[in-house]
Design an enzyme around this catalytic site. Structure first.
Site, short mmCIF file in Angstrom:
data_model
loop_
_atom_site.label_atom_id
_atom_site.label_comp_id
_atom_site.label_asym_id
_atom_site.label_seq_id
_atom_site.Cartn_x
_atom_site.Cartn_y
_atom_site.Cartn_z
N GLY A 11 0.85 -1.20 0.00
CA GLY A 11 0.00 0.00 0.00
C GLY A 11 0.88 1.24 0.00
N SER A 13 1.41 3.45 -2.65
CA SER A 13 1.20 4.40 -3.76
C SER A 13 0.76 5.79 -3.32
CB SER A 13 0.17 3.81 -4.75
OG SER A 13 -0.95 3.35 -4.04
N SER A 140 -3.85 1.92 14.02
CA SER A 140 -4.53 3.22 14.14
C SER A 140 -4.89 3.45 15.60
CB SER A 140 -5.82 3.19 13.31
OG SER A 140 -6.63 4.29 13.63
N TYR A 153 -13.52 -0.90 11.38
CA TYR A 153 -12.14 -0.44 11.24
C TYR A 153 -11.37 -0.63 12.55
CZ TYR A 153 -8.38 2.94 10.11
OH TYR A 153 -7.18 3.56 9.88
N ALA A 155 -11.95 -2.74 14.91
CA ALA A 155 -11.72 -4.19 15.12
C ALA A 155 -10.55 -4.67 14.26
CB ALA A 155 -12.99 -4.97 14.77
N SER A 156 -10.50 -4.22 13.01
CA SER A 156 -9.41 -4.67 12.13
C SER A 156 -8.06 -4.18 12.65
CB SER A 156 -9.64 -4.19 10.70
OG SER A 156 -9.45 -2.79 10.58
N LYS A 157 -8.03 -2.95 13.14
CA LYS A 157 -6.76 -2.36 13.58
C LYS A 157 -6.32 -2.92 14.93
CE LYS A 157 -5.93 0.27 10.02
NZ LYS A 157 -4.77 0.00 9.18
P1 NDP Z 1 -4.69 6.08 1.59
O1 NDP Z 1 -6.13 5.78 1.29
O2 NDP Z 1 -4.15 7.43 1.25
O3 NDP Z 1 -3.76 4.96 0.85
C1 NDP Z 1 -4.07 3.62 1.00
C2 NDP Z 1 -3.01 2.76 0.33
O4 NDP Z 1 -3.38 1.38 0.49
C3 NDP Z 1 -2.92 2.98 -1.18
O5 NDP Z 1 -1.59 2.72 -1.58
C4 NDP Z 1 -3.86 1.91 -1.75
O6 NDP Z 1 -3.58 1.55 -3.10
C5 NDP Z 1 -3.56 0.76 -0.80
N1 NDP Z 1 -4.68 -0.19 -0.71
C6 NDP Z 1 -5.92 0.06 -0.26
N2 NDP Z 1 -6.67 -1.07 -0.35
C7 NDP Z 1 -5.87 -2.02 -0.87
C8 NDP Z 1 -6.05 -3.39 -1.23
N3 NDP Z 1 -7.23 -4.01 -1.06
N4 NDP Z 1 -5.02 -4.06 -1.77
C9 NDP Z 1 -3.83 -3.45 -1.96
N5 NDP Z 1 -3.57 -2.17 -1.64
C10 NDP Z 1 -4.59 -1.47 -1.11
O7 NDP Z 1 -4.51 5.72 3.12
P2 NDP Z 1 -3.61 6.44 4.25
O8 NDP Z 1 -2.28 6.76 3.72
O9 NDP Z 1 -4.40 7.48 4.91
O10 NDP Z 1 -3.51 5.24 5.31
C11 NDP Z 1 -2.47 4.28 5.25
C12 NDP Z 1 -2.64 3.34 6.42
O11 NDP Z 1 -2.59 4.07 7.64
C13 NDP Z 1 -3.98 2.59 6.43
O12 NDP Z 1 -3.78 1.29 6.91
C14 NDP Z 1 -4.80 3.39 7.40
O13 NDP Z 1 -5.81 2.60 7.99
C15 NDP Z 1 -3.76 3.81 8.40
N6 NDP Z 1 -4.09 4.98 9.17
C16 NDP Z 1 -4.35 6.19 8.55
C17 NDP Z 1 -4.67 7.30 9.30
C18 NDP Z 1 -4.94 8.64 8.69
O14 NDP Z 1 -5.31 9.54 9.44
N7 NDP Z 1 -4.78 8.83 7.39
C19 NDP Z 1 -4.77 7.21 10.76
C20 NDP Z 1 -4.49 5.92 11.30
C21 NDP Z 1 -4.17 4.86 10.52
P3 NDP Z 1 -4.26 2.37 -4.35
O15 NDP Z 1 -3.51 3.70 -4.42
O16 NDP Z 1 -4.04 1.53 -5.55
O17 NDP Z 1 -5.70 2.56 -3.99
#
Ligand code: NDP
Length: 242
Positions: A11, A13, A140, A153, A155-157
């Site tokens: 993830g 990108s 998270s 969410y 629960a998953s985290k």
């Molecule tokens: P974004 O939505 O900006 O980015 C998500 C990333 O995960 C992208 O690279 C996306 O790929 C990839 N992704 C999503 N679903 C899948 C899948 N099914 N298979 C493969 N790749 C996948 O998220 P954030 O940067 O905000 O969050 C990153 C992580 O941090 C997450 O786990 C989120 O739960 C966690 N987090 C975020 C917080 C926040 O405030 N932003 C707070 C706490 C935790 P693509 O670009 O192709 O869609």
């Protein structure tokens, strides 16, 4: 010549994953960068990494599918073990539990928690053979303290935290360090609809976090400067949860 170390950023990108990939490239890692479908964003991160004089290989697959994950990574890991794996992919499907559909529940668990199993199940054996490595899962604050409207969410985290604490006990003797980084509110695509005026009063540092705030601790945990932090949950939340 010693072998170049590889970091697998799952993830990578956009958002936090993108910042982590850049940080780890800056620390000297070559990057295996995975994403689901946003090819343009992934290619742009690859350019950033190549500008840092590191190699970057892209992999597109859905982490919620064990078969897709295996197809994408199994042969690569037979050749080379990644030194570091950062499981960052995650989604939200927010709703009060009362209204949460089975699909919203299942999608979030399948990506955020089953995805961790799918990746680690494919990659771990190669790391165990090397007898070294770093595993970081991005959880998270919601997984630590719970968040209304995010029962799925949260629960998953929380599940990721349990999984990593258990895995730390399994693989510590093999010199593989496992930790969780738990961000609070971080400015990314995921949070762009959340109004800042509602969140800021809750954050003692009085600002929303940046993806780089999270990436820097991941860089540290993946480095040899981390000599004894293992099985821990590191909050990066500006004091939102203590
Ligand atoms: P974004 O939505 O900006 O980015 C998500 C990333 O995960 C992208 O690279 C996306 O790929 C990839 N992704 C999503 N679903 C899948 C899948 N099914 N298979 C493969 N790749 C996948 O998220 P954030 O940067 O905000 O969050 C990153 C992580 O941090 C997450 O786990 C989120 O739960 C966690 N987090 C975020 C917080 C926040 O405030 N932003 C707070 C706490 C935790 P693509 O670009 O192709 O869609």
């Amino acid at each position: 010549m010693t072998k170049k170390r590889i970091a697998l950023v799952v993830g990578g990108s956009r958002g936090i994953g993108k910042a982590i990939a850049r940080e780890l490239a800056g620390c000297g890692f070559d990057i295996w960068l995975t994403y689901k479908s946003n090819q343009e964003a992934a290619q742009s991160v690859r350019k950033d990494i190549e500008a840092l004089k590191q190699q970057c290989e892209l992999f597109s697959f859905d982490v919620s599918s064990h078969a897709e994950t295996k197809n994408a990574l199994a042969d690569k890991c037979d050749e080379t073990a990644p030194y570091a794996v950062v499981f960052n992919a995650g989604i939200t499907r927010d709703n009060l539990l009362m209204w949460t559909t089975k699909e919203e529940w299942n999608d979030v668990i399948a990506t955020n928690l089953n995805g961790f199993y799918n990746v680690m199940h494919v990659v771990l054996f190669s790391m165990l053979k090397e007898k070294q490595g770093r595993i970081i899962a991005i959880s998270s604050t919601a997984g630590e303290v719970g968040q209304a409207g995010q029962v799925n969410y949260s629960a998953s985290k929380a599940g990721l935290i349990g999984a990593c604490k258990a895995l730390a006990r399994e693989v510590g003797k093999k010199n593989i360090y496992v930790n969780v980084v738990s961000p609070g509110f971080i400015e990314t695509d995921m949070t762009k609809k959340i109004p800042h005026d509602k969140i800021l009063p809750l954050i003692p540092l009085a600002r929303v976090g940046s993806a780089e705030d999270v990436a820097s601790i991941v860089g540290y945990l993946c480095s040899e400067k981390n000599m004894y932090i293992h099985g821990q949950v590191i909050g990066v939340n500006g004091g939102l949860a203590t």
